[in-house]
Design a protein around this motif. Structure first.
Motif, PDB file in Angstrom:
ATOM      1  N   ALA A  87      95.407  63.899  74.722  1.00  0.00           N
ATOM      2  CA  ALA A  87      96.598  63.258  74.155  1.00  0.00           C
ATOM      3  C   ALA A  87      97.667  63.035  75.221  1.00  0.00           C
ATOM      4  CB  ALA A  87      97.156  64.115  73.025  1.00  0.00           C
ATOM      5  N   VAL A  88      97.863  64.027  76.085  1.00  0.00           N
ATOM      6  CA  VAL A  88      98.889  63.908  77.122  1.00  0.00           C
ATOM      7  C   VAL A  88      98.485  62.879  78.173  1.00  0.00           C
ATOM      8  CG1 VAL A  88     100.096  65.147  78.958  1.00  0.00           C
ATOM      9  CG2 VAL A  88      99.742  66.242  76.738  1.00  0.00           C
ATOM     10  N   GLU A  89      97.227  62.928  78.612  1.00  0.00           N
ATOM     11  CA  GLU A  89      96.754  61.983  79.632  1.00  0.00           C
ATOM     12  C   GLU A  89      96.830  60.543  79.129  1.00  0.00           C
ATOM     13  OE1 GLU A  89      95.867  62.278  82.689  1.00  0.00           O
ATOM     14  OE2 GLU A  89      95.266  64.355  83.086  1.00  0.00           O
ATOM     15  N   LYS A  90      96.678  60.339  77.828  1.00  0.00           N
ATOM     16  CA  LYS A  90      96.763  58.995  77.262  1.00  0.00           C
ATOM     17  C   LYS A  90      98.200  58.491  77.243  1.00  0.00           C
ATOM     18  CE  LYS A  90      95.514  56.445  73.054  1.00  0.00           C
ATOM     19  NZ  LYS A  90      94.903  56.545  71.707  1.00  0.00           N
ATOM     20  N   THR A  91      99.160  59.409  77.067  1.00  0.00           N
ATOM     21  CA  THR A  91     100.568  59.020  76.916  1.00  0.00           C
ATOM     22  C   THR A  91     101.291  58.890  78.245  1.00  0.00           C
ATOM     23  OG1 THR A  91     100.604  60.184  74.795  1.00  0.00           O
ATOM     24  CG2 THR A  91     102.732  59.651  75.773  1.00  0.00           C
ATOM     25  N   LEU A  92     100.977  59.748  79.208  1.00  0.00           N
ATOM     26  CA  LEU A  92     101.748  59.804  80.451  1.00  0.00           C
ATOM     27  C   LEU A  92     101.832  58.465  81.188  1.00  0.00           C
ATOM     28  CD1 LEU A  92     100.766  63.293  81.952  1.00  0.00           C
ATOM     29  CD2 LEU A  92     102.975  62.599  81.007  1.00  0.00           C
ATOM     30  N   PRO A  93     100.727  57.733  81.411  1.00  0.00           N
ATOM     31  CA  PRO A  93     100.849  56.475  82.159  1.00  0.00           C
ATOM     32  C   PRO A  93     101.762  55.455  81.487  1.00  0.00           C
ATOM     33  CG  PRO A  93      98.557  57.171  82.027  1.00  0.00           C
ATOM     34  CD  PRO A  93      99.321  58.041  81.081  1.00  0.00           C
ATOM     35  N   VAL A  94     101.798  55.440  80.150  1.00  0.00           N
ATOM     36  CA  VAL A  94     102.645  54.487  79.426  1.00  0.00           C
ATOM     37  C   VAL A  94     104.116  54.753  79.723  1.00  0.00           C
ATOM     38  CG1 VAL A  94     103.313  53.645  77.154  1.00  0.00           C
ATOM     39  CG2 VAL A  94     100.924  54.243  77.610  1.00  0.00           C
ATOM     40  N   PHE A  95     104.517  56.024  79.660  1.00  0.00           N
ATOM     41  CA  PHE A  95     105.920  56.361  79.913  1.00  0.00           C
ATOM     42  C   PHE A  95     106.268  56.250  81.394  1.00  0.00           C
ATOM     43  CE2 PHE A  95     105.538  57.770  75.645  1.00  0.00           C
ATOM     44  CZ  PHE A  95     106.817  57.857  75.133  1.00  0.00           C
ATOM     45  N   ALA A  96     105.315  56.580  82.273  1.00  0.00           N
ATOM     46  CA  ALA A  96     105.574  56.450  83.707  1.00  0.00           C
ATOM     47  C   ALA A  96     105.776  54.990  84.092  1.00  0.00           C
ATOM     48  CB  ALA A  96     104.413  57.057  84.495  1.00  0.00           C
ATOM     49  N   ALA A  97     104.990  54.085  83.503  1.00  0.00           N
ATOM     50  CA  ALA A  97     105.126  52.663  83.820  1.00  0.00           C
ATOM     51  C   ALA A  97     106.479  52.114  83.376  1.00  0.00           C
ATOM     52  CB  ALA A  97     103.990  51.878  83.157  1.00  0.00           C
TER      53      ALA A  97
END
Length: 302
Positions: free
Chosen positions: A171-181
């Protein structure tokens, strides 16, 4: 899905090749076309992650290939083989798609199969069509329910119902790139009950399990929909808060502390551009142990 596509594509091409002796007619060309579509979909599955639009495209092509093969059937054996292929495709649809999307794709598959079967040159009795629909829907739902249960068991803690380490990391790995971008902050807190071992030693492991359940339920009632709470094991929990700055995270942790009298320590970090679970988890875990060293432990109440 890859195995299904390869096996059915070989069968479709073989069926089409059987017409070569007397010259390919329209049905033979349809079988060859179905095989080509299946091999094309198999190539996509082999080269790209099977999710999102890729999964939708592959499912569409597989249904189209099956419909083409159905329209080319003119005997009982070939028709039965296509029905079995439709059942196996329904099983894959149920396994790969979430429940709501799976029902939508199963409906599309069922309607497409029944219509293409009715349009074929095979003279089937009318009772065959509802039986085909029942076979496809039953295969999809039975296998889909089993696959969803397996996925839930693999990603959730059986004691508290929270995500386990595998589910939490995913769940975290799926969300992190979206917020980082987008340059948005994310916060993570690692929480650890104080003197949990003493509870197990003095009152027994059942009392420890009761405490974990009550604490998890109390914390979960304070969370927003976007927050992700998981149990890594023992008395260690992780709270992931996307889009939350450290000050807001501290407020939420205060609400969690007020929701249950158990004493616990935590470490929290806020990172604006982190993309990996391991990076933010290590930082939060280090903050937890700094907090535990600086704070005297107290026994939690059950």
């Amino acid at each position: 899905m890859l195995g299904y596509l390869l096996v059915t594509s070989v069968l479709f091409v073989a069926a089409g090749a059987s017409f070569f002796g007397s010259g390919l007619d329209a049905n033979g060309w349809r079988m060859v076309l179905a095989g080509v579509l299946g091999f094309a979909a198999a190539g996509v599955v082999w080269s790209a992650p099977l999710r999102g639009r890729v999964l939708g495209g592959v499912t569409s092509v597989a249904i189209a290939a099956l419909c083409v093969s159905f329209s080319a059937t003119d005997d009982y054996v070939t028709h039965l083989t296509c029905v079995l292929a439709a059942m196996f495709l329904g099983m894959h649809v149920g396994a790969y798609w979430p429940e709501r999307s799976g029902w939508a794709w199963t409906s599309v598959l069922t309607v497409a199969v029944v219509c293409s079967s009715a349009a074929s040159s095979f003279d089937a009795p009318w009772v065959m069509y509802p039986l085909i629909a029942l076979a496809v829907v039953g295969s999809a739902e039975t296998f889909g329910a089993f696959a969803r249960q397996m996925r839930h068991s693999a990603s959730h803690d059986p004691l508290t119902g929270l995500l386990n380490r595998q589910g939490l990391e995913r769940a975290v790995e799926k969300t992190l790139p979206v917020f980082a971008a987008r340059g948005l902050p994310v916060s993570m807190a690692v929480l650890d009950l104080d003197n949990f071992k003493a509870i197990n030693d003095e009152y027994g492991h059942i009392a420890g399990d009761v405490l974990l359940n009550r604490v998890a339920a109390a914390w979960r009632s304070e969370l927003r929909r976007s927050d992700v709470l998981g149990r890594l094991g023992g008395d260690e929990f992780v709270l992931f808060m996307p889009g939350v700055r450290e000050e807001e995270a501290q407020e939420l942790l205060g609400a969690l502390r007020a929701s249950h009298p158990a004493e616990w320590s935590y470490g929290v970090v806020c990172m604006p551009t982190v993309r990996r679970w391991s990076e933010i988890y290590r930082a939060a875990d280090a903050e937890l142990y700094r907090a535990k060293r600086a704070r005297p432990a107290k026994s939690p109440d059950v």
